[in-house]
Design a protein around this motif. Structure first.
Motif, PDB file in Angstrom:
ATOM      1  N   LEU A   1       0.830  -1.190   0.000  1.00 39.09           N
ATOM      2  CA  LEU A   1       0.000   0.000   0.000  1.00 39.09           C
ATOM      3  C   LEU A   1       0.870   1.246   0.000  1.00 39.09           C
ATOM      4  O   LEU A   1       2.007   1.233   0.490  1.00 39.09           O
ATOM      5  CB  LEU A   1      -0.925   0.027   1.225  1.00 39.09           C
ATOM      6  N   SER A   2       0.319   2.317  -0.551  1.00 39.27           N
ATOM      7  CA  SER A   2       1.015   3.607  -0.528  1.00 39.27           C
ATOM      8  C   SER A   2       0.738   4.320   0.783  1.00 39.27           C
ATOM      9  O   SER A   2      -0.187   3.970   1.531  1.00 39.27           O
ATOM     10  CB  SER A   2       0.550   4.470  -1.699  1.00 39.27           C
ATOM     11  N   ALA A   3       1.524   5.342   1.060  1.00 34.94           N
ATOM     12  CA  ALA A   3       1.323   6.129   2.267  1.00 34.94           C
ATOM     13  C   ALA A   3      -0.065   6.768   2.267  1.00 34.94           C
ATOM     14  O   ALA A   3      -0.726   6.844   3.316  1.00 34.94           O
ATOM     15  CB  ALA A   3       2.410   7.195   2.383  1.00 34.94           C
TER      16      ALA A   3
ATOM     17  N   LEU B   1       9.320  -0.383   0.864  1.00 37.66           N
ATOM     18  CA  LEU B   1       9.938  -0.914  -0.350  1.00 37.66           C
ATOM     19  C   LEU B   1      10.523   0.190  -1.220  1.00 37.66           C
ATOM     20  O   LEU B   1      11.624   0.065  -1.770  1.00 37.66           O
ATOM     21  CB  LEU B   1       8.913  -1.711  -1.166  1.00 37.66           C
ATOM     22  N   LEU B   2       9.749   1.260  -1.391  1.00 38.45           N
ATOM     23  CA  LEU B   2      10.125   2.412  -2.197  1.00 38.45           C
ATOM     24  C   LEU B   2       9.589   3.649  -1.482  1.00 38.45           C
ATOM     25  O   LEU B   2       8.729   3.524  -0.596  1.00 38.45           O
ATOM     26  CB  LEU B   2       9.532   2.298  -3.604  1.00 38.45           C
ATOM     27  N   PRO B   3      10.058   4.835  -1.834  1.00 38.54           N
ATOM     28  CA  PRO B   3       9.526   6.036  -1.180  1.00 38.54           C
ATOM     29  C   PRO B   3       7.994   6.093  -1.253  1.00 38.54           C
ATOM     30  O   PRO B   3       7.408   6.053  -2.331  1.00 38.54           O
ATOM     31  CB  PRO B   3      10.158   7.173  -1.980  1.00 38.54           C
ATOM     32  N   GLY B   4       7.358   6.124  -0.106  1.00 37.45           N
ATOM     33  CA  GLY B   4       5.904   6.214  -0.059  1.00 37.45           C
ATOM     34  C   GLY B   4       5.174   4.922  -0.340  1.00 37.45           C
ATOM     35  O   GLY B   4       3.951   4.931  -0.474  1.00 37.45           O
ATOM     36  N   VAL B   5       5.885   3.782  -0.385  1.00 37.85           N
ATOM     37  CA  VAL B   5       5.265   2.487  -0.695  1.00 37.85           C
ATOM     38  C   VAL B   5       5.736   1.466   0.336  1.00 37.85           C
ATOM     39  O   VAL B   5       6.948   1.327   0.564  1.00 37.85           O
ATOM     40  CB  VAL B   5       5.618   1.999  -2.112  1.00 37.85           C
ATOM     41  N   TYR B   6       4.792   0.735   0.916  1.00 44.49           N
ATOM     42  CA  TYR B   6       5.098  -0.119   2.062  1.00 44.49           C
ATOM     43  C   TYR B   6       4.585  -1.539   1.842  1.00 44.49           C
ATOM     44  O   TYR B   6       3.525  -1.763   1.244  1.00 44.49           O
ATOM     45  CB  TYR B   6       4.467   0.465   3.334  1.00 44.49           C
TER      46      TYR B   6
ATOM     47  N   HIS C   1       3.677  -4.451  -8.099  1.00 49.71           N
ATOM     48  CA  HIS C   1       2.670  -3.555  -7.540  1.00 49.71           C
ATOM     49  C   HIS C   1       3.332  -2.342  -6.887  1.00 49.71           C
ATOM     50  O   HIS C   1       2.855  -1.208  -7.019  1.00 49.71           O
ATOM     51  CB  HIS C   1       1.824  -4.328  -6.527  1.00 49.71           C
ATOM     52  N   ALA C   2       4.448  -2.575  -6.197  1.00 51.01           N
ATOM     53  CA  ALA C   2       5.144  -1.472  -5.535  1.00 51.01           C
ATOM     54  C   ALA C   2       5.668  -0.460  -6.549  1.00 51.01           C
ATOM     55  O   ALA C   2       5.553   0.761  -6.356  1.00 51.01           O
ATOM     56  CB  ALA C   2       6.300  -2.026  -4.697  1.00 51.01           C
ATOM     57  N   VAL C   3       6.253  -0.953  -7.644  1.00 52.69           N
ATOM     58  CA  VAL C   3       6.791  -0.054  -8.670  1.00 52.69           C
ATOM     59  C   VAL C   3       5.675   0.778  -9.285  1.00 52.69           C
ATOM     60  O   VAL C   3       5.819   1.988  -9.510  1.00 52.69           O
ATOM     61  CB  VAL C   3       7.542  -0.876  -9.740  1.00 52.69           C
ATOM     62  N   LEU C   4       4.548   0.138  -9.573  1.00 51.22           N
ATOM     63  CA  LEU C   4       3.423   0.862 -10.169  1.00 51.22           C
ATOM     64  C   LEU C   4       2.841   1.882  -9.193  1.00 51.22           C
ATOM     65  O   LEU C   4       2.453   2.990  -9.598  1.00 51.22           O
ATOM     66  CB  LEU C   4       2.348  -0.125 -10.618  1.00 51.22           C
TER      67      LEU C   4
ATOM     68  N   LEU D   1       9.121  12.295 -11.013  1.00 46.77           N
ATOM     69  CA  LEU D   1       9.735  11.275 -10.164  1.00 46.77           C
ATOM     70  C   LEU D   1      11.088  10.862 -10.714  1.00 46.77           C
ATOM     71  O   LEU D   1      11.389  11.043 -11.900  1.00 46.77           O
ATOM     72  CB  LEU D   1       8.823  10.047 -10.093  1.00 46.77           C
ATOM     73  N   ARG D   2      11.908  10.283  -9.851  1.00 41.73           N
ATOM     74  CA  ARG D   2      13.218   9.770 -10.256  1.00 41.73           C
ATOM     75  C   ARG D   2      13.267   8.260 -10.041  1.00 41.73           C
ATOM     76  O   ARG D   2      12.548   7.714  -9.207  1.00 41.73           O
ATOM     77  CB  ARG D   2      14.316  10.437  -9.433  1.00 41.73           C
ATOM     78  N   SER D   3      14.162   7.625 -10.770  1.00 41.40           N
ATOM     79  CA  SER D   3      14.411   6.206 -10.528  1.00 41.40           C
ATOM     80  C   SER D   3      15.009   6.041  -9.136  1.00 41.40           C
ATOM     81  O   SER D   3      15.822   6.855  -8.688  1.00 41.40           O
ATOM     82  CB  SER D   3      15.380   5.651 -11.576  1.00 41.40           C
ATOM     83  N   THR D   4      14.594   4.990  -8.471  1.00 41.91           N
ATOM     84  CA  THR D   4      15.108   4.735  -7.129  1.00 41.91           C
ATOM     85  C   THR D   4      14.907   3.276  -6.792  1.00 41.91           C
ATOM     86  O   THR D   4      13.958   2.635  -7.265  1.00 41.91           O
ATOM     87  CB  THR D   4      14.396   5.616  -6.082  1.00 41.91           C
ATOM     88  N   GLY D   5      15.801   2.724  -5.974  1.00 42.16           N
ATOM     89  CA  GLY D   5      15.668   1.326  -5.571  1.00 42.16           C
ATOM     90  C   GLY D   5      15.564   0.414  -6.774  1.00 42.16           C
ATOM     91  O   GLY D   5      16.372   0.486  -7.709  1.00 42.16           O
ATOM     92  N   PHE D   6      14.551  -0.454  -6.765  1.00 39.87           N
ATOM     93  CA  PHE D   6      14.382  -1.375  -7.899  1.00 39.87           C
ATOM     94  C   PHE D   6      13.397  -0.835  -8.929  1.00 39.87           C
ATOM     95  O   PHE D   6      12.964  -1.572  -9.821  1.00 39.87           O
ATOM     96  CB  PHE D   6      13.959  -2.771  -7.417  1.00 39.87           C
ATOM     97  N   ALA D   7      13.037   0.437  -8.828  1.00 35.27           N
ATOM     98  CA  ALA D   7      12.139   1.068  -9.805  1.00 35.27           C
ATOM     99  C   ALA D   7      12.946   1.958 -10.738  1.00 35.27           C
ATOM    100  O   ALA D   7      13.576   2.920 -10.296  1.00 35.27           O
ATOM    101  CB  ALA D   7      11.068   1.890  -9.092  1.00 35.27           C
TER     102      ALA D   7
END
Length: 362
Positions: free
Chosen positions: A23-25, A51-56, A70-73, A144-150
């Protein structure tokens, strides 16, 4: 209490049982999870993780392939809930958290590149869990910028996504271009392009057009792979023509011949010719010219089509019927194409005799 009466925030334990484990923040806030509670849940050794900024991710341990997608999207699309920040509401006596807008759950984001090819079931694409980065296409206007696995891919015109198990995925030609942009190994590029054609995912011309749009046809290993792709595509189309003649009982033609007026000019090559009926079949395997700037491609297509049209008009003035077939028509409607050819052969008895032409090996 009516159906619109807000309830107090739902207990966090409910989220642990929720089928939606990523889920997102904003979505968590809609569930009534404030920043302090979120930080507590995501503490080292806690039950949740970011997992990613604003995604948990609402469980410990590594995410599954579906959860990573789902997290990347969610990160790239940032869907808005029906009432972000508003507590859950009652529907038919049961509490329900706000849901993401069903029409556009990920805004304009879609999976592309190798991850998309894996979803399209390419055997030559790596498994989803083995990918260090998942490519996700977004409009150029996104900041947005690329980050982590996105890894964000800025779309040069967003295609209409295909839905695979509910996931928005770029069409194969576009996904191929985005994958090839990240690959430097010639064998990997060749395997992907070849599978696209052999597997019936798309036609070679569509792939080359996307590679040209992405300005990838200046790379030597891509050019070599494209040469193999075009040869593969023509060979497959020719095999389907042989199948058409065999399966639907058409008379055997002369294959791959040149036509010439006696003592006169060369009229051009055709892929199949029935001299008794003066009927020719020509495969349209045109593709964008390698290295051509995209802004000039439309002009090139027009010039190449003009050459086709001029040859066809010349042959038809001589009384030769030309049937124009594309590889896609052969793949999608073989019986219909056989009917077109058979009709042209049968109609020859009602036409004036064609001019005599020489038939030479191509």
């Amino acid at each position: 209490m009516n159906h619109n009466t807000p309830l107090s925030p739902r207990p966090l334990q409910h989220l642990d049982d929720c089928r939606q484990r990523v889920l997102s923040a904003a979505q968590l806030k809609a569930y009534g999870v404030n920043s302090a509670a979120l930080n507590e849940q995501c503490r080292p050794g806690g039950p949740w993780q970011q997992l990613l900024p604003g995604v948990y991710l609402l469980h410990p341990g590594p995410p599954t392939a579906d959860e990573r997608l789902h997290a990347v999207l969610l990160y790239a699309g940032r869907p808005q809930t029906r009432a972000a920040g508003v507590p859950a509401q009652v529907t038919h006596g049961e509490p329900h958290a706000p849901q993401a807008t069903p029409q556009a759950p990920y805004a304009n984001a879609m999976i592309t590149g190798l991850a998309a090819l894996a979803l399209h079931r390419f055997a030559s694409a790596p498994p989803l869990l083995s990918l260090d980065r998942i490519d996700v296409m977004v409009p150029r206007t996104r900041r947005l910028r690329s980050t982590g696995f996105a890894r964000l891919v800025r779309g040069h015109g967003m295609p209409t996504p295909q839905r695979i198990s509910g996931v928005p995925v770029a069409p194969v030609p576009r996904a191929l271009a985005d994958a090839v942009a990240q690959l430097s190994e010639a064998g990997a590029v060749r395997r992907l392009l070849t599978e696209a054609v052999r597997g019936g995912h798309c036609e070679p011309a569509a792939v080359v057009r996307e590679l040209n749009e992405a300005r990838l046809l200046t790379r030597p290993h891509v050019i070599d792979a494209v040469d193999s792709l075009l040869a593969e595509g023509r060979a497959i189309a020719e095999d389907r023509m042989y199948e058409m003649v065999r399966e639907y009982g058409l008379p055997d033609p002369l294959w791959n011949v040149d036509l010439r007026l006696p003592g006169g000019p060369h009229l051009g090559g055709v892929d199949a010719y029935w001299p008794d009926q003066a009927v020719a079949v020509e495969l349209d395997t045109r593709s964008p010219r390698q290295g051509l700037r995209p802004e000039l491609q439309e002009e090139s297509d027009g010039l190449e089509w003009s050459e086709y049209a001029r040859k066809r008009e010349h042959l038809e003035r001589l009384g030769i019927t030309v049937v124009h077939i594309t590889p896609r028509k052969l793949r999608e409607s073989l019986e219909q194409q056989a009917t077109v050819v058979r009709t042209a052969l049968m109609a020859s008895v009602d036409r004036e005799p064609a001019a005599y032409v020489m038939v030479l090996p191509h």
